[in-house]
Write an enzyme that holds these catalytic residues in place. Structure first.
Site, short mmCIF file in Angstrom:
data_model
loop_
_atom_site.label_atom_id
_atom_site.label_comp_id
_atom_site.label_asym_id
_atom_site.label_seq_id
_atom_site.Cartn_x
_atom_site.Cartn_y
_atom_site.Cartn_z
N TRP A 154 1.72 -3.42 6.04
CA TRP A 154 1.31 -2.64 6.31
C TRP A 154 -0.02 -2.40 7.15
O TRP A 154 -0.80 -3.36 7.08
CB TRP A 154 -0.17 -1.98 4.78
CG TRP A 154 1.25 -2.00 4.14
CD1 TRP A 154 1.71 -0.69 3.47
CD2 TRP A 154 1.76 -3.04 2.64
NE1 TRP A 154 2.69 -1.42 2.51
CE2 TRP A 154 2.71 -2.35 1.66
CE3 TRP A 154 1.33 -4.10 2.45
CZ2 TRP A 154 3.34 -3.00 1.36
CZ3 TRP A 154 1.56 -4.73 1.53
CH2 TRP A 154 2.88 -4.40 0.71
N HIS A 172 -0.45 2.89 1.27
CA HIS A 172 0.38 3.54 0.24
C HIS A 172 -0.42 4.40 -0.98
O HIS A 172 -1.31 4.40 -1.01
CB HIS A 172 1.54 2.69 -0.66
CG HIS A 172 0.97 1.20 -0.16
ND1 HIS A 172 1.13 0.26 -0.90
CD2 HIS A 172 -0.54 0.82 -0.54
CE1 HIS A 172 0.48 -0.86 -1.17
NE2 HIS A 172 -1.15 -0.37 -1.11
N ARG A 198 0.06 5.02 8.24
CA ARG A 198 0.08 3.72 8.84
C ARG A 198 -0.83 3.75 10.37
O ARG A 198 0.02 4.80 11.11
CB ARG A 198 1.35 3.71 8.34
CG ARG A 198 2.31 3.84 7.58
CD ARG A 198 1.74 2.61 6.64
NE ARG A 198 2.17 2.15 4.90
CZ ARG A 198 3.64 2.26 4.87
NH1 ARG A 198 4.75 1.69 5.50
NH2 ARG A 198 3.71 2.72 3.04
N GLN A 212 4.37 9.60 0.15
CA GLN A 212 4.64 8.82 -1.02
C GLN A 212 5.17 9.96 -2.39
O GLN A 212 4.42 10.08 -2.46
CB GLN A 212 4.64 7.19 -1.28
CG GLN A 212 5.02 6.99 0.31
CD GLN A 212 4.20 4.85 0.30
OE1 GLN A 212 3.02 4.93 -0.62
NE2 GLN A 212 4.75 4.06 0.54
N VAL A 255 5.48 -7.14 -7.45
CA VAL A 255 6.12 -7.02 -8.06
C VAL A 255 6.70 -8.47 -8.19
O VAL A 255 6.45 -8.75 -7.25
CB VAL A 255 6.92 -5.74 -7.78
CG1 VAL A 255 6.30 -4.46 -8.41
CG2 VAL A 255 7.65 -5.59 -6.31
N ALA A 316 7.06 -0.03 -11.36
CA ALA A 316 6.57 0.08 -10.43
C ALA A 316 7.82 0.76 -9.00
O ALA A 316 8.90 -0.11 -8.84
CB ALA A 316 5.76 0.16 -9.92
N1 PHE Z 1 3.70 0.63 -2.16
C1 PHE Z 1 4.85 0.40 -1.40
C2 PHE Z 1 5.30 0.02 0.01
O1 PHE Z 1 4.55 0.77 0.24
C3 PHE Z 1 6.27 0.63 -2.03
C4 PHE Z 1 6.76 0.28 -4.05
C5 PHE Z 1 5.55 1.16 -4.69
C6 PHE Z 1 6.95 -0.97 -3.74
C7 PHE Z 1 6.00 -0.17 -5.73
C8 PHE Z 1 7.43 -1.79 -5.25
C9 PHE Z 1 6.62 -1.13 -5.75
O2 PHE Z 1 6.45 0.19 0.95
#
Ligand code: PHE
Length: 348
Positions: A154, A172, A198, A212, A255, A316
Protein backbone atom coordinates in the site's frame (compact mmCIF):
# COMPACT_ATOMS: atom_id res chain seq x y z
CA UNK A 1 -42.49 91.28 -15.66
CA UNK A 2 -45.58 91.77 -17.82
CA UNK A 3 -48.16 89.05 -17.52
CA UNK A 4 -47.86 88.04 -21.18
CA UNK A 5 -44.14 87.50 -20.69
CA UNK A 6 -44.79 85.41 -17.57
CA UNK A 7 -47.23 83.29 -19.53
CA UNK A 8 -44.77 82.65 -22.35
CA UNK A 9 -42.02 81.68 -19.95
CA UNK A 10 -44.19 79.39 -17.86
CA UNK A 11 -45.59 77.59 -20.88
CA UNK A 12 -42.09 77.02 -22.25
CA UNK A 13 -40.85 75.63 -18.97
CA UNK A 14 -43.89 73.32 -18.57
CA UNK A 15 -43.56 71.83 -22.02
CA UNK A 16 -39.78 71.58 -21.65
CA UNK A 17 -40.09 69.42 -18.52
CA UNK A 18 -38.77 65.98 -19.47
CA UNK A 19 -40.21 64.08 -16.55
CA UNK A 20 -42.57 64.42 -13.60
CA UNK A 21 -39.85 65.61 -11.25
CA UNK A 22 -38.88 68.44 -13.59
CA UNK A 23 -42.51 69.38 -14.08
CA UNK A 24 -42.92 69.50 -10.32
CA UNK A 25 -40.13 72.05 -9.93
CA UNK A 26 -41.61 74.05 -12.80
CA UNK A 27 -44.90 74.14 -10.93
CA UNK A 28 -43.18 75.45 -7.82
CA UNK A 29 -41.37 78.05 -9.84
CA UNK A 30 -44.63 79.67 -11.06
CA UNK A 31 -47.57 78.41 -9.07
CA UNK A 32 -46.02 77.37 -5.77
CA UNK A 33 -46.34 79.33 -2.51
CA UNK A 34 -43.40 81.47 -3.53
CA UNK A 35 -43.96 81.06 -7.27
CA UNK A 36 -43.67 83.95 -9.66
CA UNK A 37 -47.40 84.15 -10.45
CA UNK A 38 -48.36 83.69 -6.82
CA UNK A 39 -46.16 86.62 -5.80
CA UNK A 40 -47.60 88.67 -8.61
CA UNK A 41 -51.15 87.94 -7.48
CA UNK A 42 -50.21 88.93 -3.95
CA UNK A 43 -48.65 92.22 -5.11
CA UNK A 44 -51.91 93.25 -6.77
CA UNK A 45 -53.26 94.24 -3.35
CA UNK A 46 -51.13 97.30 -3.41
CA UNK A 47 -52.54 98.60 -6.73
CA UNK A 48 -55.26 101.24 -6.82
CA UNK A 49 -58.77 99.93 -7.11
CA UNK A 50 -59.24 100.47 -10.86
CA UNK A 51 -56.14 98.85 -12.25
CA UNK A 52 -56.35 96.13 -9.57
CA UNK A 53 -59.59 94.84 -11.00
CA UNK A 54 -58.32 94.71 -14.54
CA UNK A 55 -54.90 93.28 -13.73
CA UNK A 56 -56.46 90.96 -11.17
CA UNK A 57 -58.70 89.37 -13.74
CA UNK A 58 -55.80 88.95 -16.15
CA UNK A 59 -53.61 87.35 -13.50
CA UNK A 60 -56.38 85.07 -12.23
CA UNK A 61 -57.14 83.90 -15.75
CA UNK A 62 -53.47 83.15 -16.26
CA UNK A 63 -53.44 81.26 -12.97
CA UNK A 64 -56.36 79.05 -14.07
CA UNK A 65 -54.84 78.62 -17.49
CA UNK A 66 -51.44 77.59 -16.12
CA UNK A 67 -53.05 75.14 -13.68
CA UNK A 68 -54.79 73.58 -16.67
CA UNK A 69 -51.62 73.43 -18.74
CA UNK A 70 -49.82 71.90 -15.82
CA UNK A 71 -52.33 69.05 -15.44
CA UNK A 72 -52.28 68.42 -19.15
CA UNK A 73 -48.52 68.14 -19.23
CA UNK A 74 -48.58 66.04 -16.12
CA UNK A 75 -50.93 63.53 -17.72
CA UNK A 76 -48.73 63.35 -20.78
CA UNK A 77 -45.63 62.69 -18.75
CA UNK A 78 -47.40 60.11 -16.57
CA UNK A 79 -48.47 58.23 -19.65
CA UNK A 80 -44.95 58.34 -21.06
CA UNK A 81 -43.39 57.05 -17.87
CA UNK A 82 -45.95 54.32 -17.61
CA UNK A 83 -45.32 53.02 -21.13
CA UNK A 84 -41.63 53.11 -20.46
CA UNK A 85 -41.79 51.11 -17.26
CA UNK A 86 -44.32 48.81 -18.87
CA UNK A 87 -41.79 48.09 -21.58
CA UNK A 88 -38.99 47.53 -19.10
CA UNK A 89 -40.96 45.31 -16.75
CA UNK A 90 -42.90 43.41 -19.33
CA UNK A 91 -43.56 39.79 -18.48
CA UNK A 92 -43.98 37.50 -21.42
CA UNK A 93 -46.58 35.09 -20.14
CA UNK A 94 -46.25 33.01 -23.29
CA UNK A 95 -42.50 32.37 -22.86
CA UNK A 96 -41.71 28.69 -22.16
CA UNK A 97 -40.89 27.91 -18.52
CA UNK A 98 -37.45 27.06 -17.23
CA UNK A 99 -37.08 23.41 -16.38
CA UNK A 100 -36.09 22.76 -12.78
CA UNK A 101 -33.04 20.50 -12.87
CA UNK A 102 -33.30 17.84 -10.20
CA UNK A 103 -30.09 16.65 -8.58
CA UNK A 104 -29.23 12.99 -8.80
CA UNK A 105 -27.08 10.46 -7.04
CA UNK A 106 -23.50 9.91 -8.15
CA UNK A 107 -23.05 6.42 -9.64
CA UNK A 108 -20.67 5.50 -6.81
CA UNK A 109 -23.32 6.45 -4.26
CA UNK A 110 -25.86 4.35 -6.12
CA UNK A 111 -23.55 1.34 -6.19
CA UNK A 112 -22.70 1.78 -2.51
CA UNK A 113 -26.37 1.98 -1.57
CA UNK A 114 -27.24 -1.07 -3.66
CA UNK A 115 -24.44 -3.01 -1.93
CA UNK A 116 -25.63 -1.90 1.51
CA UNK A 117 -29.15 -3.02 0.65
CA UNK A 118 -28.07 -6.44 -0.65
CA UNK A 119 -25.72 -7.20 2.23
CA UNK A 120 -28.38 -5.85 4.56
CA UNK A 121 -30.80 -8.47 3.23
CA UNK A 122 -28.24 -11.07 4.32
CA UNK A 123 -28.03 -9.66 7.83
CA UNK A 124 -24.96 -7.41 7.47
CA UNK A 125 -24.90 -4.12 9.36
CA UNK A 126 -22.90 -1.06 8.29
CA UNK A 127 -19.82 0.24 10.13
CA UNK A 128 -17.64 3.27 9.49
CA UNK A 129 -14.19 4.54 10.32
CA UNK A 130 -12.16 7.74 9.89
CA UNK A 131 -10.29 8.70 6.72
CA UNK A 132 -7.36 9.96 8.78
CA UNK A 133 -6.20 6.84 10.54
CA UNK A 134 -3.54 5.88 13.04
CA UNK A 135 -0.68 3.76 11.80
CA UNK A 136 -1.74 1.13 14.32
CA UNK A 137 -5.19 0.54 12.80
CA UNK A 138 -4.11 0.74 9.18
CA UNK A 139 -1.06 -1.52 9.59
CA UNK A 140 0.19 -2.94 12.92
CA UNK A 141 -3.13 -4.29 14.19
CA UNK A 142 -3.64 -5.88 10.77
CA UNK A 143 -0.48 -7.93 11.25
CA UNK A 144 1.68 -5.56 9.20
CA UNK A 145 4.43 -4.40 11.57
CA UNK A 146 6.74 -1.48 10.79
CA UNK A 147 9.50 -2.44 8.35
CA UNK A 148 7.53 -5.45 7.18
CA UNK A 149 7.88 -5.70 3.39
CA UNK A 150 4.10 -6.14 3.11
CA UNK A 151 3.76 -2.42 3.84
CA UNK A 152 4.94 -1.89 0.29
CA UNK A 153 1.60 -3.32 -0.86
CA UNK A 154 0.00 0.00 0.00
CA UNK A 155 1.58 3.25 -1.17
CA UNK A 156 0.74 5.51 1.71
CA UNK A 157 0.01 9.20 2.19
CA UNK A 158 1.64 9.89 5.55
CA UNK A 159 0.59 12.95 7.51
CA UNK A 160 3.04 15.18 9.40
CA UNK A 161 3.82 13.56 12.75
CA UNK A 162 1.40 14.22 15.52
CA UNK A 163 2.55 13.64 19.11
CA UNK A 164 2.56 9.91 19.75
CA UNK A 165 1.11 7.88 16.92
CA UNK A 166 1.87 8.41 13.28
CA UNK A 167 -1.14 9.38 11.19
CA UNK A 168 -1.95 8.58 7.57
CA UNK A 169 -4.80 8.59 5.08
CA UNK A 170 -6.17 5.08 5.32
CA UNK A 171 -5.00 2.97 2.40
CA UNK A 172 -7.87 0.50 2.75
CA UNK A 173 -11.07 0.00 4.74
CA UNK A 174 -9.56 -2.90 6.72
CA UNK A 175 -8.80 -0.71 9.80
CA UNK A 176 -12.57 -0.58 10.33
CA UNK A 177 -12.34 -4.33 11.13
CA UNK A 178 -10.19 -3.57 14.16
CA UNK A 179 -12.22 -0.58 15.28
CA UNK A 180 -15.45 -2.54 15.06
CA UNK A 181 -14.09 -5.59 16.91
CA UNK A 182 -12.71 -3.39 19.69
CA UNK A 183 -16.18 -2.17 20.53
CA UNK A 184 -18.40 -5.16 19.69
CA UNK A 185 -18.78 -8.75 20.71
CA UNK A 186 -19.11 -11.57 18.13
CA UNK A 187 -20.97 -13.14 16.48
CA UNK A 188 -21.65 -10.37 13.96
CA UNK A 189 -21.51 -9.55 10.29
CA UNK A 190 -20.80 -6.08 8.94
CA UNK A 191 -19.74 -4.22 5.86
CA UNK A 192 -17.76 -0.96 5.91
CA UNK A 193 -17.96 1.11 2.74
CA UNK A 194 -15.80 4.20 2.41
CA UNK A 195 -13.09 6.28 0.88
CA UNK A 196 -9.45 5.20 0.78
CA UNK A 197 -6.29 6.84 -0.50
CA UNK A 198 -3.24 5.52 -2.35
CA UNK A 199 -0.07 7.40 -3.08
CA UNK A 200 0.16 6.34 -6.70
CA UNK A 201 -0.06 7.59 -10.26
CA UNK A 202 -3.45 7.65 -11.93
CA UNK A 203 -4.49 6.05 -15.19
CA UNK A 204 -7.65 4.50 -16.61
CA UNK A 205 -7.57 1.80 -13.91
CA UNK A 206 -5.94 3.59 -10.97
CA UNK A 207 -6.97 6.53 -8.86
CA UNK A 208 -5.24 7.88 -5.75
CA UNK A 209 -8.64 8.43 -4.18
CA UNK A 210 -11.11 5.57 -4.40
CA UNK A 211 -13.72 3.62 -2.49
CA UNK A 212 -13.70 0.20 -0.97
CA UNK A 213 -16.30 -1.95 0.66
CA UNK A 214 -14.96 -4.05 3.49
CA UNK A 215 -16.77 -7.09 4.85
CA UNK A 216 -16.27 -8.93 8.12
CA UNK A 217 -18.22 -11.86 9.50
CA UNK A 218 -17.12 -13.45 12.78
CA UNK A 219 -18.64 -16.38 14.64
CA UNK A 220 -17.71 -19.70 16.22
CA UNK A 221 -17.83 -21.67 13.00
CA UNK A 222 -17.74 -19.19 10.10
CA UNK A 223 -15.96 -20.84 7.17
CA UNK A 224 -14.77 -20.23 3.62
CA UNK A 225 -17.97 -21.92 2.47
CA UNK A 226 -19.99 -19.16 4.12
CA UNK A 227 -17.84 -16.58 2.40
CA UNK A 228 -18.29 -18.17 -1.00
CA UNK A 229 -22.06 -18.38 -0.63
CA UNK A 230 -22.41 -14.78 0.57
CA UNK A 231 -20.23 -13.33 -2.19
CA UNK A 232 -21.75 -15.38 -4.97
CA UNK A 233 -25.21 -14.31 -3.84
CA UNK A 234 -24.08 -10.70 -3.66
CA UNK A 235 -22.84 -10.66 -7.24
CA UNK A 236 -25.96 -12.39 -8.50
CA UNK A 237 -28.22 -9.84 -6.84
CA UNK A 238 -26.00 -6.90 -7.76
CA UNK A 239 -25.67 -7.74 -11.44
CA UNK A 240 -29.10 -9.40 -11.61
CA UNK A 241 -27.82 -12.47 -13.43
CA UNK A 242 -26.39 -15.83 -12.51
CA UNK A 243 -22.69 -15.65 -11.71
CA UNK A 244 -19.76 -17.92 -11.18
CA UNK A 245 -16.97 -16.99 -8.81
CA UNK A 246 -13.63 -18.61 -8.12
CA UNK A 247 -11.07 -18.19 -5.37
CA UNK A 248 -7.37 -18.04 -6.16
CA UNK A 249 -4.77 -18.31 -3.38
CA UNK A 250 -3.24 -14.94 -2.58
CA UNK A 251 -1.46 -13.16 0.23
CA UNK A 252 -2.64 -10.46 2.60
CA UNK A 253 -0.98 -10.26 6.03
CA UNK A 254 -4.31 -10.01 7.87
CA UNK A 255 -5.85 -13.22 6.52
CA UNK A 256 -4.86 -16.87 6.40
CA UNK A 257 -5.59 -18.42 4.01
CA UNK A 258 -5.94 -15.43 1.73
CA UNK A 259 -7.44 -15.34 -1.70
CA UNK A 260 -8.30 -13.22 -4.64
CA UNK A 261 -11.89 -13.52 -5.85
CA UNK A 262 -12.64 -13.63 -9.56
CA UNK A 263 -16.10 -13.29 -11.02
CA UNK A 264 -17.23 -14.49 -14.42
CA UNK A 265 -16.94 -11.56 -16.82
CA UNK A 266 -20.22 -9.66 -17.01
CA UNK A 267 -19.39 -8.37 -20.47
CA UNK A 268 -18.70 -11.64 -22.30
CA UNK A 269 -20.49 -13.96 -19.88
CA UNK A 270 -17.28 -15.79 -19.01
CA UNK A 271 -16.45 -16.98 -22.51
CA UNK A 272 -13.59 -14.52 -23.04
CA UNK A 273 -15.04 -13.77 -26.44
CA UNK A 274 -17.45 -11.27 -27.83
CA UNK A 275 -19.65 -11.40 -30.91
CA UNK A 276 -17.95 -12.74 -34.08
CA UNK A 277 -15.34 -14.46 -31.92
CA UNK A 278 -13.41 -11.26 -31.13
CA UNK A 279 -11.54 -11.30 -27.80
CA UNK A 280 -13.31 -9.61 -24.85
CA UNK A 281 -11.17 -6.66 -23.76
CA UNK A 282 -12.91 -6.22 -20.39
CA UNK A 283 -11.51 -9.47 -19.00
CA UNK A 284 -8.39 -9.67 -21.14
CA UNK A 285 -9.78 -12.68 -23.00
CA UNK A 286 -9.80 -14.81 -19.83
CA UNK A 287 -13.52 -14.77 -19.02
CA UNK A 288 -12.69 -13.75 -15.43
CA UNK A 289 -12.58 -10.42 -13.63
CA UNK A 290 -10.54 -9.83 -10.46
CA UNK A 291 -12.99 -8.36 -8.00
CA UNK A 292 -11.54 -8.39 -4.48
CA UNK A 293 -9.11 -9.60 -1.88
CA UNK A 294 -10.39 -11.80 0.93
CA UNK A 295 -9.55 -14.52 3.40
CA UNK A 296 -10.04 -15.99 6.85
CA UNK A 297 -9.20 -13.49 9.59
CA UNK A 298 -5.64 -14.03 10.83
CA UNK A 299 -5.27 -15.03 14.54
CA UNK A 300 -2.96 -12.04 15.09
CA UNK A 301 -5.74 -9.70 13.96
CA UNK A 302 -8.15 -11.22 16.48
CA UNK A 303 -5.48 -10.86 19.17
CA UNK A 304 -4.86 -7.19 18.27
CA UNK A 305 -8.59 -6.54 18.62
CA UNK A 306 -8.77 -8.36 21.96
CA UNK A 307 -10.51 -11.55 20.79
CA UNK A 308 -9.41 -15.07 21.61
CA UNK A 309 -8.47 -16.62 18.23
CA UNK A 310 -9.17 -20.11 19.59
CA UNK A 311 -12.74 -19.12 20.21
CA UNK A 312 -13.59 -17.12 17.09
CA UNK A 313 -13.11 -17.36 13.38
CA UNK A 314 -14.37 -15.41 10.43
CA UNK A 315 -13.88 -14.13 6.95
CA UNK A 316 -12.97 -10.69 5.70
CA UNK A 317 -13.04 -9.17 2.25
CA UNK A 318 -12.35 -5.85 0.58
CA UNK A 319 -13.71 -4.92 -2.81
CA UNK A 320 -13.28 -1.83 -4.96
CA UNK A 321 -16.49 0.14 -5.37
CA UNK A 322 -15.32 1.84 -8.57
CA UNK A 323 -14.59 -1.53 -10.11
CA UNK A 324 -18.11 -2.69 -9.31
CA UNK A 325 -19.56 0.47 -10.82
CA UNK A 326 -17.40 0.17 -13.94
CA UNK A 327 -18.63 -3.37 -14.50
CA UNK A 328 -22.26 -2.55 -13.74
CA UNK A 329 -22.48 0.53 -15.97
CA UNK A 330 -19.77 -0.23 -18.54
CA UNK A 331 -17.56 2.72 -17.55
CA UNK A 332 -14.15 2.40 -19.25
CA UNK A 333 -12.09 4.84 -17.15
CA UNK A 334 -12.02 5.17 -13.35
CA UNK A 335 -11.12 8.88 -13.55
CA UNK A 336 -14.57 9.68 -14.94
CA UNK A 337 -16.04 9.16 -11.47
CA UNK A 338 -14.06 12.05 -10.01
CA UNK A 339 -14.21 14.67 -12.74
CA UNK A 340 -17.55 16.11 -11.71
CA UNK A 341 -18.65 16.16 -15.34
CA UNK A 342 -22.44 16.49 -15.27
CA UNK A 343 -22.80 15.01 -18.72
CA UNK A 344 -21.23 11.84 -17.36
CA UNK A 345 -23.13 11.79 -14.08
CA UNK A 346 -26.52 12.47 -15.63
CA UNK A 347 -26.36 9.17 -17.49
CA UNK A 348 -27.04 7.18 -14.37
N1 PHE B 1 -7.50 -4.51 2.35
C1 PHE B 1 -7.14 -5.26 1.17
C2 PHE B 1 -6.70 -4.30 0.08
O1 PHE B 1 -6.89 -3.14 0.19
C3 PHE B 1 -8.26 -6.11 0.70
C4 PHE B 1 -8.61 -7.20 1.66
C5 PHE B 1 -9.56 -7.00 2.65
C6 PHE B 1 -8.02 -8.43 1.58
C7 PHE B 1 -9.90 -7.98 3.54
C8 PHE B 1 -8.33 -9.44 2.48
C9 PHE B 1 -9.28 -9.23 3.44
O2 PHE B 1 -6.14 -4.69 -0.93
Amino acid sequence: MPISELKKQALAVFSGAKNLAELDSAYHLYLGRKGKLTLLLRSLRELPETSRREKGKEANDLHDFLEQQFSKRKQELQKEEFTQSEKAERIDVTAPGKRIALGRLHPLTRVQRAAIRIFGSMGFGVAEGPHIEAEWYNFDALNIPANHPARDMWDTFWLKDSKNSRLLLRTHTSPVQIRYMESHQPPFRIIAPGRVFRYEATDAKHSFDLHQLEGLMVGRDVSVAHFKAVIQKFYELFFAKSMTIRLRPSYFPFVEPGFEVDMSCVICGGTGKKAKNTPCSSCGHTGWLEMMGAGMVHPNVFKAAGYNPREWQGFAFGMGVERLAMMKFGVPDIRLFFEGDLQFIRQF
